[in-house]
Design a protein around this motif. Structure first.
Motif, PDB file in Angstrom:
ATOM      1  N   LYS A 181       0.833  -1.208   0.000  1.00 25.05           N
ATOM      2  CA  LYS A 181       0.000   0.000   0.000  1.00 25.05           C
ATOM      3  C   LYS A 181       0.866   1.256   0.000  1.00 25.05           C
ATOM      4  O   LYS A 181       0.597   2.223  -0.727  1.00 25.05           O
ATOM      5  CB  LYS A 181      -0.916  -0.026   1.217  1.00 25.05           C
ATOM      6  N   SER A 182       1.932   1.249   0.807  1.00 23.20           N
ATOM      7  CA  SER A 182       2.825   2.417   0.873  1.00 23.20           C
ATOM      8  C   SER A 182       3.524   2.651  -0.462  1.00 23.20           C
ATOM      9  O   SER A 182       3.679   3.801  -0.907  1.00 23.20           O
ATOM     10  CB  SER A 182       3.864   2.214   1.974  1.00 23.20           C
ATOM     11  N   LEU A 199      -4.022   7.012 -14.664  1.00 23.60           N
ATOM     12  CA  LEU A 199      -4.770   5.827 -14.246  1.00 23.60           C
ATOM     13  C   LEU A 199      -4.144   4.545 -14.786  1.00 23.60           C
ATOM     14  O   LEU A 199      -3.999   3.554 -14.058  1.00 23.60           O
ATOM     15  CB  LEU A 199      -6.225   5.940 -14.719  1.00 23.60           C
ATOM     16  N   GLN A 200      -3.772   4.563 -16.070  1.00 26.09           N
ATOM     17  CA  GLN A 200      -3.153   3.388 -16.659  1.00 26.09           C
ATOM     18  C   GLN A 200      -1.825   3.059 -15.979  1.00 26.09           C
ATOM     19  O   GLN A 200      -1.523   1.892 -15.716  1.00 26.09           O
ATOM     20  CB  GLN A 200      -2.930   3.602 -18.158  1.00 26.09           C
ATOM     21  N   GLU A 208       0.520  -1.332 -10.065  1.00 29.33           N
ATOM     22  CA  GLU A 208      -0.104  -2.238  -9.091  1.00 29.33           C
ATOM     23  C   GLU A 208      -0.001  -3.688  -9.537  1.00 29.33           C
ATOM     24  O   GLU A 208       0.394  -4.567  -8.754  1.00 29.33           O
ATOM     25  CB  GLU A 208      -1.567  -1.848  -8.891  1.00 29.33           C
ATOM     26  N   GLU A 209      -0.353  -3.956 -10.792  1.00 26.61           N
ATOM     27  CA  GLU A 209      -0.309  -5.332 -11.292  1.00 26.61           C
ATOM     28  C   GLU A 209       1.121  -5.861 -11.361  1.00 26.61           C
ATOM     29  O   GLU A 209       1.377  -7.040 -11.082  1.00 26.61           O
ATOM     30  CB  GLU A 209      -0.973  -5.414 -12.664  1.00 26.61           C
ATOM     31  N   SER A 210       2.068  -4.994 -11.706  1.00 24.31           N
ATOM     32  CA  SER A 210       3.473  -5.416 -11.753  1.00 24.31           C
ATOM     33  C   SER A 210       3.978  -5.764 -10.362  1.00 24.31           C
ATOM     34  O   SER A 210       4.682  -6.767 -10.168  1.00 24.31           O
ATOM     35  CB  SER A 210       4.343  -4.314 -12.366  1.00 24.31           C
ATOM     36  N   ILE A 223      10.195   1.869 -11.781  1.00 21.51           N
ATOM     37  CA  ILE A 223      11.085   0.731 -11.563  1.00 21.51           C
ATOM     38  C   ILE A 223      10.737   0.093 -10.214  1.00 21.51           C
ATOM     39  O   ILE A 223      10.814   0.760  -9.176  1.00 21.51           O
ATOM     40  CB  ILE A 223      12.564   1.160 -11.588  1.00 21.51           C
ATOM     41  N   LEU A 224      10.346  -1.164 -10.239  1.00 25.67           N
ATOM     42  CA  LEU A 224       9.965  -1.907  -9.040  1.00 25.67           C
ATOM     43  C   LEU A 224      10.941  -3.068  -8.860  1.00 25.67           C
ATOM     44  O   LEU A 224      11.165  -3.840  -9.793  1.00 25.67           O
ATOM     45  CB  LEU A 224       8.539  -2.440  -9.164  1.00 25.67           C
TER      46      LEU A 224
END
Length: 552
Positions: free
Chosen positions: A16-17, A37-38, A44-46, A76-77
């Motif tokens: 969430k953070s 939005l996209q 989120e999905e990544s 970058i996640l």
């Protein structure tokens, strides 16, 4: 990179953070609501995909970075975990189950991720899984990189000329810069002829009948020739108004590096369209003969039954191959531009002298090119009955990009933008590669203006009939010339020889032609796409919703 600690027993708070941080960063860039939005959904999905394969026994943290580079916004996640097959996780193998079942939710997530597939890249290093998502892809990325390369070339060139020995600068230019530019031009020439040939043949295969091809092809070719003639007439008109070169009473051009004059007669043009050997047009880069072969062979595929289907698949594969080759060359443009500008700075003395002595000619050329652009905008508004301002606003990034490319090199990106403008693929896949040879309006204007200028410098007086002959010859020469750098200079050399101007005259404008070539390319491609737009509008197949959309 921002670090978010994770409690292995409760990962939801960290997720969430992270998402709140990503959303705040996206808002700070003031993106369009749709893009925001996209991008948020993609992040989120990544992240959920990474968390599925996470291992916080090694690193109890999630690493995040949201940056803007060359107009692109990237997310970058990075999450600890074992390496997994990212491509396979995008597959939708599970059938949609009943509502409320876990398989349904997973399938929907897969569909969402699949829709973003071309904007996601995955990597694994040092026990960390990383997904880089392009939230917003800038249409000006190539322009930013190229401008940075040009600025770097100027700075490095000035520093080298100021502090490095002259012999060192000459060696760098001769051994590295000029050789790389020659190699790049050779590669571009290698791609030009087959790219036009296979693009036209592939396009012809899309038409259901010869009557449909004749109606579409006839309209597009007629529009191309009409606009090329008007552009050439603008060149002659600009000459008569500005009289560039009149102040130069004597100019001794160097005999070195002068393009040899070749014979050309308007009466020979028609008979030279049909080649006597199927290979010679490709070996000689005779584009008008290559186009004839493409029409002849493409039209013949429809009457040979099943064999025609096999050939269509083969030609389509060849077209995709040379399109990919051309895109690879386009990717090298920033480095090529760096080498070209650095070479120009290191050898700038002679070029600067020529530029100053032909300032009037350069100004007249810029005015002529601007008038051709204005003509195209009026043409779009009056004949095409669509807004020229919407057109140029959406197409302007390509015009900027073309400053460091060539007319033929812009074929792939032109096809992409034609579809964004609402031009059907059936139209643009025919008009864009064809126009890269038969609709070089910037070249037609330049050939007419430059030929009359050189004739005036050497005292060759032309009557009104003679000027009309120059206009007609400029049209014919530009139609038969490939859309690569240097084409205009070659056409001028051919035409001035027919006017009785000495061969060494071409050396007068050779020093400034490299600069003027850069300015001609945006005019060439703008004219090609404007004709594609007008043809689509006249035929009633233009997608006005796509044309008026804000997507660039």
């Amino acid at each position: 990179m921002q670090k978010f600690p994770v409690d292995p027993e409760n990962t939801q708070d960290a997720v969430k953070s992270v998402l709140e941080y990503v959303n705040d960063r996206l808002k700070s860039y003031r993106l369009k609501h749709k893009d925001e939005l996209q991008s948020s959904l993609m992040a989120e999905e990544s992240l959920l995909r990474l968390m599925k394969y996470s291992d916080f026994s090694k690193v109890s943290a999630i690493f995040v970075k949201v940056i803007r580079v060359f107009g692109n916004v990237k997310i970058i996640l990075r999450v600890p975990g074992e390496k997994f097959n990212f491509a396979e996780t995008l597959g939708v193998d599970n059938a949609l189950a009943d509502e409320g079942m876990p398989e349904t939710q997973e399938a929907i997530q897969n569909i969402i991720m699949r829709s973003f597939e071309d904007r996601l890249t995955y990597s694994h290093k040092n026990g960390l899984n990383t997904i880089t998502a392009i939230a917003v892809k800038s249409t000006l990325e190539g322009v930013y990189i190229t401008v940075a390369a040009l600025a770097a070339a100027v700075i490095i060139g000035v520093l080298m000329k100021s502090f490095a020995p002259v012999d060192f600068c000459v060696s760098v230019n001769n051994i590295f810069l000029e050789r790389f530019n020659t190699m790049y031009m050779n590669a571009l020439k290698t791609a030009v002829t087959p790219l036009v040939f296979f693009s036209i043949i592939t396009c012809l295969a899309q038409f259901g009948s010869f009557s449909e091809l004749g109606k579409t092809g006839g309209l597009i070719i007629s529009l191309f020739l009409a606009m090329t003639f008007l552009s050439s007439s603008i060149g002659a008109g600009v000459f008569m108004i500005f009289r560039p070169g009149a102040e130069i009473h004597s100019f001794t051009a160097s005999a070195e590096a002068v393009i040899p004059a070749s014979s050309f007669r308007q009466s020979d043009f028609i008979t030279s369209i049909i080649p006597s050997n199927i290979l010679l047009p490709f070996l000689n880069m005779n584009m008008i003969q290559v186009i004839f072969l493409a029409f002849a062979l493409g039209g013949s595929m429809g009457v040979i039954g099943e064999a025609g289907k096999i050939l269509r698949d083969f030609f389509e594969a060849c077209n995709k191959m040379f399109m990919a080759f051309t895109r690879a060359l386009i990717a090298l443009i920033p480095f090529t531009a760096f080498c070209a500008i650095l070479s120009a700075v290191l050898t700038s003395d002679a070029g600067a002298r020529n530029l100053l002595s032909l300032g009037g000619f350069c100004v007249a050329t810029v005015v002529g090119l601007a008038l051709v652009l204005c003509l195209d905008m009026v043409y779009v508004a009056v004949v095409g009955k669509v807004s020229p301002f919407t057109f140029i606003k959406k197409y302007f990034p390509v015009m900027l990009f073309s400053l460091t490319s060539s007319t033929t090199g812009c074929i792939p990106i032109n096809l992409e933008y034609c579809e964004k403008l609402g031009i059907p693929r059936k139209i643009c896949s025919f008009s864009v590669p064809l126009g890269a040879t038969v609709s070089l309006d910037g070249v037609a204007m330049y050939v007419s203006l430059a030929s009359l200028t050189l004739a005036g410098i050497y005292g060759v007086n032309l009557s009104f009939t003679g000027i009309l002959g120059v206009i007609a010859s400029s049209v014919i020469l530009s139609v038969s010339a490939p859309g690569i750098p240097g084409t205009g200079l070659i056409c001028v050399a051919v035409l001035t020889a027919q006017l009785g101007v000495p061969a060494e005259a071409i050396g007068i404008i050779m020093g400034v032609d490299a600069v003027l070539t850069i300015l001609r390319t945006p005019v060439n491609i703008f004219s090609i796409v404007s004709t594609s737009l007008v043809a689509s509008s006249r035929m009633g197949v233009l997608d006005m919703e796509a044309f008026n959309s804000n997507a660039a």
